[in-house]
Design a protein around this motif. Structure first.
Motif, PDB file in Angstrom:
ATOM      1  N   TYR A 205      -3.355  70.527  16.066  1.00 50.44           N
ATOM      2  CA  TYR A 205      -3.618  69.087  15.863  1.00 50.44           C
ATOM      3  C   TYR A 205      -2.337  68.290  15.612  1.00 50.44           C
ATOM      4  O   TYR A 205      -2.391  67.132  15.251  1.00 50.44           O
ATOM      5  CB  TYR A 205      -4.583  68.891  14.680  1.00 50.44           C
ATOM      6  CG  TYR A 205      -5.950  69.474  14.934  1.00 50.44           C
ATOM      7  CD1 TYR A 205      -6.871  68.826  15.744  1.00 50.44           C
ATOM      8  CD2 TYR A 205      -6.299  70.697  14.376  1.00 50.44           C
ATOM      9  CE1 TYR A 205      -8.121  69.381  15.986  1.00 50.44           C
ATOM     10  CE2 TYR A 205      -7.543  71.262  14.610  1.00 50.44           C
ATOM     11  CZ  TYR A 205      -8.456  70.592  15.419  1.00 50.44           C
ATOM     12  OH  TYR A 205      -9.684  71.141  15.659  1.00 50.44           O
ATOM     13  N   TYR A 207      -0.039  66.300  17.050  1.00 52.95           N
ATOM     14  CA  TYR A 207       0.151  65.572  18.306  1.00 52.95           C
ATOM     15  C   TYR A 207       1.548  64.977  18.393  1.00 52.95           C
ATOM     16  O   TYR A 207       2.235  64.790  17.390  1.00 52.95           O
ATOM     17  CB  TYR A 207      -0.869  64.434  18.423  1.00 52.95           C
ATOM     18  CG  TYR A 207      -2.297  64.852  18.166  1.00 52.95           C
ATOM     19  CD1 TYR A 207      -2.816  66.016  18.731  1.00 52.95           C
ATOM     20  CD2 TYR A 207      -3.135  64.070  17.363  1.00 52.95           C
ATOM     21  CE1 TYR A 207      -4.141  66.392  18.481  1.00 52.95           C
ATOM     22  CE2 TYR A 207      -4.450  64.447  17.125  1.00 52.95           C
ATOM     23  CZ  TYR A 207      -4.936  65.612  17.678  1.00 52.95           C
ATOM     24  OH  TYR A 207      -6.222  65.973  17.425  1.00 52.95           O
ATOM     25  N   GLY A 208       1.930  64.634  19.622  1.00 58.58           N
ATOM     26  CA  GLY A 208       3.220  63.970  19.856  1.00 58.58           C
ATOM     27  C   GLY A 208       3.160  62.501  19.418  1.00 58.58           C
ATOM     28  O   GLY A 208       2.085  61.959  19.140  1.00 58.58           O
ATOM     29  N   TRP A 210       3.544  59.657  20.995  1.00 55.25           N
ATOM     30  CA  TRP A 210       2.800  58.659  21.782  1.00 55.25           C
ATOM     31  C   TRP A 210       1.307  58.761  21.534  1.00 55.25           C
ATOM     32  O   TRP A 210       0.598  57.760  21.458  1.00 55.25           O
ATOM     33  CB  TRP A 210       3.119  58.786  23.279  1.00 55.25           C
ATOM     34  CG  TRP A 210       4.531  58.355  23.533  1.00 55.25           C
ATOM     35  CD1 TRP A 210       5.536  59.129  24.038  1.00 55.25           C
ATOM     36  CD2 TRP A 210       5.123  57.087  23.223  1.00 55.25           C
ATOM     37  NE1 TRP A 210       6.716  58.420  24.070  1.00 55.25           N
ATOM     38  CE2 TRP A 210       6.492  57.159  23.580  1.00 55.25           C
ATOM     39  CE3 TRP A 210       4.648  55.895  22.669  1.00 55.25           C
ATOM     40  CZ2 TRP A 210       7.366  56.090  23.412  1.00 55.25           C
ATOM     41  CZ3 TRP A 210       5.519  54.826  22.499  1.00 55.25           C
ATOM     42  CH2 TRP A 210       6.855  54.938  22.870  1.00 55.25           C
ATOM     43  N   THR A 211       0.827  59.999  21.355  1.00 47.30           N
ATOM     44  CA  THR A 211      -0.614  60.183  21.085  1.00 47.30           C
ATOM     45  C   THR A 211      -0.949  59.565  19.728  1.00 47.30           C
ATOM     46  O   THR A 211      -1.964  58.884  19.566  1.00 47.30           O
ATOM     47  CB  THR A 211      -0.964  61.692  21.084  1.00 47.30           C
ATOM     48  OG1 THR A 211      -0.461  62.251  22.280  1.00 47.30           O
ATOM     49  CG2 THR A 211      -2.451  61.921  20.971  1.00 47.30           C
ATOM     50  N   ILE A 212      -0.069  59.800  18.757  1.00 49.40           N
ATOM     51  CA  ILE A 212      -0.304  59.229  17.417  1.00 49.40           C
ATOM     52  C   ILE A 212      -0.320  57.705  17.502  1.00 49.40           C
ATOM     53  O   ILE A 212      -1.213  57.034  16.963  1.00 49.40           O
ATOM     54  CB  ILE A 212       0.798  59.695  16.432  1.00 49.40           C
ATOM     55  CG1 ILE A 212       0.751  61.214  16.227  1.00 49.40           C
ATOM     56  CG2 ILE A 212       0.706  58.938  15.103  1.00 49.40           C
ATOM     57  CD1 ILE A 212      -0.365  61.719  15.358  1.00 49.40           C
ATOM     58  N   LYS A 214      -0.847  55.744  20.095  1.00 47.38           N
ATOM     59  CA  LYS A 214      -1.981  55.245  20.881  1.00 47.38           C
ATOM     60  C   LYS A 214      -3.298  55.345  20.094  1.00 47.38           C
ATOM     61  O   LYS A 214      -4.091  54.435  20.062  1.00 47.38           O
ATOM     62  CB  LYS A 214      -2.083  56.109  22.148  1.00 47.38           C
ATOM     63  CG  LYS A 214      -2.449  55.362  23.399  1.00 47.38           C
ATOM     64  CD  LYS A 214      -2.255  56.217  24.631  1.00 47.38           C
ATOM     65  CE  LYS A 214      -2.817  57.615  24.468  1.00 47.38           C
ATOM     66  NZ  LYS A 214      -2.470  58.602  25.423  1.00 47.38           N
ATOM     67  N   THR A 215      -3.484  56.487  19.432  1.00 48.84           N
ATOM     68  CA  THR A 215      -4.794  56.764  18.834  1.00 48.84           C
ATOM     69  C   THR A 215      -4.958  56.190  17.429  1.00 48.84           C
ATOM     70  O   THR A 215      -6.041  55.774  17.056  1.00 48.84           O
ATOM     71  CB  THR A 215      -5.020  58.301  18.779  1.00 48.84           C
ATOM     72  OG1 THR A 215      -4.509  58.875  19.967  1.00 48.84           O
ATOM     73  CG2 THR A 215      -6.485  58.645  18.622  1.00 48.84           C
ATOM     74  N   TYR A 216      -3.874  56.192  16.652  1.00 49.05           N
ATOM     75  CA  TYR A 216      -4.042  55.822  15.234  1.00 49.05           C
ATOM     76  C   TYR A 216      -3.249  54.576  14.822  1.00 49.05           C
ATOM     77  O   TYR A 216      -3.641  53.881  13.894  1.00 49.05           O
ATOM     78  CB  TYR A 216      -3.641  56.997  14.332  1.00 49.05           C
ATOM     79  CG  TYR A 216      -4.362  58.268  14.715  1.00 49.05           C
ATOM     80  CD1 TYR A 216      -5.714  58.431  14.416  1.00 49.05           C
ATOM     81  CD2 TYR A 216      -3.709  59.278  15.397  1.00 49.05           C
ATOM     82  CE1 TYR A 216      -6.389  59.583  14.791  1.00 49.05           C
ATOM     83  CE2 TYR A 216      -4.371  60.434  15.772  1.00 49.05           C
ATOM     84  CZ  TYR A 216      -5.707  60.582  15.467  1.00 49.05           C
ATOM     85  OH  TYR A 216      -6.373  61.711  15.845  1.00 49.05           O
ATOM     86  N   TYR A 385      -5.273  59.468  10.864  1.00 43.47           N
ATOM     87  CA  TYR A 385      -5.019  60.717  11.602  1.00 43.47           C
ATOM     88  C   TYR A 385      -5.611  61.903  10.847  1.00 43.47           C
ATOM     89  O   TYR A 385      -6.365  62.708  11.408  1.00 43.47           O
ATOM     90  CB  TYR A 385      -3.500  60.834  11.774  1.00 43.47           C
ATOM     91  CG  TYR A 385      -2.954  62.182  12.170  1.00 43.47           C
ATOM     92  CD1 TYR A 385      -3.382  62.833  13.331  1.00 43.47           C
ATOM     93  CD2 TYR A 385      -1.964  62.797  11.398  1.00 43.47           C
ATOM     94  CE1 TYR A 385      -2.844  64.063  13.692  1.00 43.47           C
ATOM     95  CE2 TYR A 385      -1.421  64.008  11.756  1.00 43.47           C
ATOM     96  CZ  TYR A 385      -1.874  64.641  12.905  1.00 43.47           C
ATOM     97  OH  TYR A 385      -1.322  65.855  13.250  1.00 43.47           O
ATOM     98  N   ASP A 388      -9.366  62.049  10.847  1.00 44.38           N
ATOM     99  CA  ASP A 388      -9.842  62.438  12.173  1.00 44.38           C
ATOM    100  C   ASP A 388      -9.705  63.953  12.367  1.00 44.38           C
ATOM    101  O   ASP A 388     -10.607  64.610  12.883  1.00 44.38           O
ATOM    102  CB  ASP A 388      -9.026  61.679  13.228  1.00 44.38           C
ATOM    103  CG  ASP A 388      -9.620  61.830  14.609  1.00 44.38           C
ATOM    104  OD1 ASP A 388     -10.864  61.878  14.718  1.00 44.38           O
ATOM    105  OD2 ASP A 388      -8.843  61.936  15.579  1.00 44.38           O
TER     106      ASP A 388
END
Ligand code: SF4
Ligand code: SF4
Length: 395
Positions: A205, A207-208, A210-212, A214-216, A385, A388
């Motif tokens: 879990y 994440y890189g 960009w994922t962080i 974008k998502t959070y 994060y 989730d």
């Protein structure tokens, strides 16, 4: 088996010095964690932090995002049966985290002790005078607005045509902005990695970036813009609106500065523009009015909350409040004074005072309570994060 607790007395003293002087009164009844409207099972506070602080567990406190999830509403302090003021202790812990997260710690001291009232303006004046002498090719007359800021040579640098006052701002504030961004970026990076380790996030879990983002990050920003956590507090929920006004004013003023930078530095449309007719000036004035309204509302509300004993204002709180107030007053002061013929020459001094305050506020983004902007945002992103991840793992 007996467990030996070795308290770090220096940390306890440091916390007490920056507003957490009631720390030792806590007897761990847990009322505060029960009444806190923002505490959660995943990130509980403030009782846990009260124990950690009483024992001087510095590393655990530094790596705990919950320290930033408290919005200092004062609900816990109101109900604490011992007068331990956990809300104020949490505020003191945040100052400790800021100090430990950044290099050049002496600057943090100046933002949190009265000595800084002398030293910080001197530091600001040193860099401003350096920039002024270099770009005006000597010291301009500070009692003549046609000498400073509206005098001096013009420079043609590549495609840019810059008057001395614009180049002076660039040579002083662009390196300062770069300094602040580099320090913040590395502090946030370290903070995030420490949170991930403390909360033992499984590799699957992690994440890189960009994922962080974008998502959070986007949901965190929308939470911050709407102040949705702030309004859950009871005792001091009057603070939500003025804080929101202040946040919006800083966004508008940052946008205005960016537009002025492009128009003046890149396109060559130089100030002064008419404050009544120029759209960029309108934007700046709207930002300034929101800023003054927000900060005066905070001052009035704080004095009422202090009278009701639901909030205490520490030195670092007052320092930032007055810095923001003087930012607004000197900003409008320049516009008003330069339009009054008999007073026009005082513009130079008011403008200089405004630059000093802007410098102190800029540097304060990493060394004062203003650092909340970046560090609390990081903690809110981590909170979303982590919750989730917990949810995904429980499926
Ligand atoms: S801070 Fe006050 S309410 Fe919280 S655990 Fe300590 S004594 Fe109880
Ligand atoms: S001040 Fe408010 S948000 Fe902070 S711990 Fe106390 S009750 Fe919770």
């Amino acid at each position: 088996m007996a467990i030996k607790v070795d308290p770090n007395l220096n940390v306890i003293k440091e916390i007490q010095e920056v507003g957490g002087d009631t720390l030792k009164k806590c007897y761990q009844c847990a009322t505060c964690a029960t009444v806190c409207p923002l505490s959660s099972d995943e990130a509980p506070f403030p009782r846990k932090q009260m124990i950690l602080a009483q024992w001087g567990f510095k590393d655990k406190l530094l790596n705990d995002p919950a320290v930033w999830l408290c919005h200092q509403c004062g609900d816990c302090s109101k109900y604490c049966p011992r007068g331990a003021n956990p809300g104020d202790v949490m505020a003191a812990l945040r100052l400790l985290v800021i100090k430990e997260a950044v290099p050049f710690k002496f600057l943090h001291t100046f933002y949190n002790r009265p000595l800084g009232l002398i030293v910080l303006p001197l530091i600001a004046l040193f860099f401003i005078f350096l920039g002024m002498i270099a770009t005006f090719q000597g010291m301009p007359n500070l009692f003549d607005a046609n000498s400073f800021p509206y005098g001096g040579p013009h420079y043609d640098i590549w495609i840019f045509h810059l008057p001395a006052r614009v180049l002076m701002i660039d040579v002083v504030f662009l390196p300062l902005a770069a300094f602040v961004v580099i320090i913040l970026f590395s502090a946030i990076n370290r903070m995030w990695n420490a949170y991930v380790e403390t909360y033992k996030i499984p590799q699957a879990y992690r994440y890189g970036m960009w994922t962080i983002l974008k998502t959070y990050f986007i949901p965190a920003i929308s939470e911050i813009l709407s102040h949705s956590r702030f309004v859950k507090c009871n005792a001091n929920n009057w603070r939500a609106n003025p804080h929101k006004f202040l946040l919006y004013s800083f966004i508008i003023l940052a946008l205005t500065t960016a537009i002025v930078f492009v128009m003046a530095d890149i396109l060559g449309f130089h100030t002064p523009w008419n404050p009544l007719t120029h759209p960029v000036k309108w934007l700046g004035n709207i930002g300034g009015i929101l800023l003054l309204y927000g900060i005066i509302d905070i001052m009035v509300g704080r004095s009422q909350a202090e009278a009701e004993k639901s909030l205490r204002t520490s030195y670092p709180d007052s320092f930032l409040i007055y810095l923001i107030l003087f930012l607004g007053l000197t900003g409008f002061g320049i516009e008003i004074i330069r339009s009054i013929p008999g007073l026009k020459n005082i513009t130079s001094l008011v403008y200089l005072a405004h630059l000093v305050i802007v410098f102190m506020l800029f540097l304060g983004v990493v060394y004062s309570k203003f650092a909340h902007l970046a560090f609390r945002t990081t903690a809110v992103v981590f909170d979303l994060y982590f919750k989730d991840v917990v949810q995904k793992m429980s499926k």
